[in-house]
Motif scaffolding. Structure first.
Motif, PDB file in Angstrom:
ATOM      1  N   ARG A  98       0.803  -1.219  -0.018  1.00 40.71           N
ATOM      2  CA  ARG A  98       0.280   0.041  -0.128  1.00 40.71           C
ATOM      3  C   ARG A  98       1.058   1.141   0.011  1.00 40.71           C
ATOM      4  O   ARG A  98       1.747   1.256   0.794  1.00 40.71           O
ATOM      5  CB  ARG A  98      -0.823   0.107   1.266  1.00 40.71           C
ATOM      6  CG  ARG A  98      -1.912   1.346   1.191  1.00 40.71           C
ATOM      7  CD  ARG A  98      -2.791   1.393   2.290  1.00 40.71           C
ATOM      8  NE  ARG A  98      -2.168   1.394   3.766  1.00 40.71           N
ATOM      9  CZ  ARG A  98      -1.746   2.584   4.246  1.00 40.71           C
ATOM     10  NH1 ARG A  98      -1.925   3.627   3.613  1.00 40.71           N
ATOM     11  NH2 ARG A  98      -0.887   2.438   5.172  1.00 40.71           N
ATOM     12  N   VAL A  99       0.712   2.279  -0.879  1.00 38.53           N
ATOM     13  CA  VAL A  99       1.553   3.502  -1.057  1.00 38.53           C
ATOM     14  C   VAL A  99       0.768   4.571  -0.210  1.00 38.53           C
ATOM     15  O   VAL A  99       1.295   5.191   0.149  1.00 38.53           O
ATOM     16  CB  VAL A  99       1.671   3.798  -2.606  1.00 38.53           C
ATOM     17  CG1 VAL A  99       2.192   5.178  -2.531  1.00 38.53           C
ATOM     18  CG2 VAL A  99       2.407   2.723  -3.332  1.00 38.53           C
ATOM     19  N   GLY A 100      -0.479   4.618  -0.402  1.00 38.74           N
ATOM     20  CA  GLY A 100      -1.496   5.705   0.281  1.00 38.74           C
ATOM     21  C   GLY A 100      -2.360   6.228  -0.878  1.00 38.74           C
ATOM     22  O   GLY A 100      -2.502   5.810  -1.610  1.00 38.74           O
ATOM     23  N   GLY A 101      -2.420   7.736  -0.521  1.00 39.50           N
ATOM     24  CA  GLY A 101      -3.355   8.304  -1.467  1.00 39.50           C
ATOM     25  C   GLY A 101      -2.629   9.241  -2.480  1.00 39.50           C
ATOM     26  O   GLY A 101      -1.442   8.724  -3.007  1.00 39.50           O
ATOM     27  N   TYR A 102      -3.329  10.125  -3.165  1.00 40.07           N
ATOM     28  CA  TYR A 102      -2.655  10.827  -4.243  1.00 40.07           C
ATOM     29  C   TYR A 102      -1.289  11.349  -4.231  1.00 40.07           C
ATOM     30  O   TYR A 102      -0.305  11.493  -4.807  1.00 40.07           O
ATOM     31  CB  TYR A 102      -3.661  11.675  -5.091  1.00 40.07           C
ATOM     32  CG  TYR A 102      -3.045  12.616  -6.069  1.00 40.07           C
ATOM     33  CD1 TYR A 102      -2.812  11.970  -7.363  1.00 40.07           C
ATOM     34  CD2 TYR A 102      -2.644  14.062  -5.909  1.00 40.07           C
ATOM     35  CE1 TYR A 102      -2.261  12.777  -8.201  1.00 40.07           C
ATOM     36  CE2 TYR A 102      -2.109  14.775  -7.043  1.00 40.07           C
ATOM     37  CZ  TYR A 102      -1.853  14.169  -8.170  1.00 40.07           C
ATOM     38  OH  TYR A 102      -1.159  15.139  -8.891  1.00 40.07           O
ATOM     39  N   THR A 103      -1.294  12.127  -3.140  1.00 42.90           N
ATOM     40  CA  THR A 103       0.023  12.862  -2.509  1.00 42.90           C
ATOM     41  C   THR A 103       1.035  11.820  -2.570  1.00 42.90           C
ATOM     42  O   THR A 103       2.256  11.941  -2.946  1.00 42.90           O
ATOM     43  CB  THR A 103      -0.234  13.595  -1.432  1.00 42.90           C
ATOM     44  OG1 THR A 103      -1.223  14.798  -1.558  1.00 42.90           O
ATOM     45  CG2 THR A 103       1.098  14.269  -0.950  1.00 42.90           C
ATOM     46  N   ASP A 104       0.751  10.741  -1.761  1.00 45.20           N
ATOM     47  CA  ASP A 104       1.830   9.510  -1.725  1.00 45.20           C
ATOM     48  C   ASP A 104       2.251   8.902  -3.076  1.00 45.20           C
ATOM     49  O   ASP A 104       3.376   8.671  -3.299  1.00 45.20           O
ATOM     50  CB  ASP A 104       1.271   8.603  -0.791  1.00 45.20           C
ATOM     51  CG  ASP A 104       0.928   9.147   0.635  1.00 45.20           C
ATOM     52  OD1 ASP A 104       1.841   9.870   1.169  1.00 45.20           O
ATOM     53  OD2 ASP A 104      -0.366   8.912   1.060  1.00 45.20           O
ATOM     54  N   LEU A 105       1.422   8.724  -3.817  1.00 48.97           N
ATOM     55  CA  LEU A 105       1.556   8.257  -5.099  1.00 48.97           C
ATOM     56  C   LEU A 105       2.460   9.268  -6.029  1.00 48.97           C
ATOM     57  O   LEU A 105       3.635   8.730  -6.319  1.00 48.97           O
ATOM     58  CB  LEU A 105       0.376   8.123  -5.909  1.00 48.97           C
ATOM     59  CG  LEU A 105      -0.719   6.740  -5.787  1.00 48.97           C
ATOM     60  CD1 LEU A 105      -1.723   6.753  -6.543  1.00 48.97           C
ATOM     61  CD2 LEU A 105       0.477   5.523  -6.265  1.00 48.97           C
ATOM     62  N   ARG A 106       2.131  10.334  -5.963  1.00 50.44           N
ATOM     63  CA  ARG A 106       2.938  11.621  -6.548  1.00 50.44           C
ATOM     64  C   ARG A 106       4.249  11.641  -6.129  1.00 50.44           C
ATOM     65  O   ARG A 106       5.285  11.735  -6.969  1.00 50.44           O
ATOM     66  CB  ARG A 106       2.221  12.709  -6.370  1.00 50.44           C
ATOM     67  CG  ARG A 106       2.815  13.990  -7.358  1.00 50.44           C
ATOM     68  CD  ARG A 106       2.008  15.198  -7.167  1.00 50.44           C
ATOM     69  NE  ARG A 106       2.855  16.229  -7.828  1.00 50.44           N
ATOM     70  CZ  ARG A 106       2.223  17.659  -7.724  1.00 50.44           C
ATOM     71  NH1 ARG A 106       1.313  18.039  -6.866  1.00 50.44           N
ATOM     72  NH2 ARG A 106       2.935  18.540  -8.411  1.00 50.44           N
TER      73      ARG A 106
END
Length: 261
Positions: free
Chosen positions: A85-93
């Motif tokens: 699991r990476v996280g949300g959009y900010t984490d993905l970015r």
């Protein structure tokens, strides 16, 4: 509905087992009254990076709450890639593009000056039919307006950053709140070339103090500070940009005062 988009209620597979290779798993809200914008951006980013997205949609608040409790997370969307699991959009970015939200950048100022330059050119061609010395004057005055508006957007945040280095504001705090209005107002008057006897001295006063303050903080005291030139909470470093802003205002004010004589 696209074949890779499914309702959470219809899925019972573990996201970590599915998120292998170039397949990503994304959980996001698509409620009757709320389509999560961060979820849409996360799906777009994953596809842009070459991932096939197993797009899993929450249709009810109960599904969202159950997911948060099961995975011990506070927000959605949530994405899995490479089995984790990476996280949300900010984490993905951050993970996929190397974006650093705390990194210093000149981009906001470059965009602002580019808009000011294009506006000045448009005014020159539209009203004068050609580019003249007035084009540069309009570039400075429009830049003042845009920079002032950035400060007015969050006067409280601007004043806090401004107090870190401005010599007059550190002696008299209200000046930090007055400055954005003076810069914006002077820019408006200079653009219209009206009330020069008000706008030019005002710009000369605030810009002179600003230039001295920036020069002292950066080049004499060697302090590493964030610039308040584009408002509060910016990642633009104090230095050349802010000094240039103030020197342009000084130059514009001097020329306008000279033309009055």
């Amino acid at each position: 509905m696209p074949k890779d988009t499914r309702d959470v209620a219809d899925i019972d597979t573990n996201p970590a087992e599915v998120a292998v290779g170039k397949t990503a798993v994304l959980y996001r809200m698509a409620l009757p009254d709320h389509l999560c914008p961060s979820g849409q951006k996360a799906r777009w980013l994953l596809r842009r990076q070459g991932y096939e997205v197993d797009d899993r949609l929450f249709r009810t608040r109960a599904e969202v709450d159950a997911f948060k409790a099961e995975h011990d997370v506070k927000t959605t969307p949530q994405a899995w890639i490479e089995g984790e699991r990476v996280g949300g959009y900010t984490d993905l970015r951050e993970k996929l593009t190397g974006w650093d939200p705390k990194a210093t950048t000149y981009r906001p100022v470059l965009y602002l000056f580019a808009v000011a330059a294009l506006t000045a050119i448009a005014l020159s061609i539209g009203f004068l039919g050609t580019i003249t010395w007035q084009t540069f004057g309009w570039f400075i005055s429009v830049s003042m307006i845009l920079l002032g508006m950035q400060k007015l957007r969050d006067v409280e945040g601007f004043s806090t950053m401004f107090l870190n280095y401005d010599l007059l504001a550190r002696k008299w705090v209200p000046y930090a709140y007055i400055y954005p209005f003076v810069e914006t107002g002077a820019g408006i008057l200079m653009t219209g070339m009206i009330l020069t006897w008000v706008s030019a001295p005002a710009a000369l006063f605030v810009a002179s103090i600003g230039a001295v303050s920036v020069f002292k903080a950066v080049y004499i005291d060697k302090r590493e500070l964030k610039c308040a030139c584009v408002g509060g909470n910016s990642n633009v470093p104090l230095g050349f940009v802010s000094l240039t802003e103030n020197l342009m205002m000084v130059g514009m004010a001097v020329v306008m005062l000279w033309l009055m004589v």
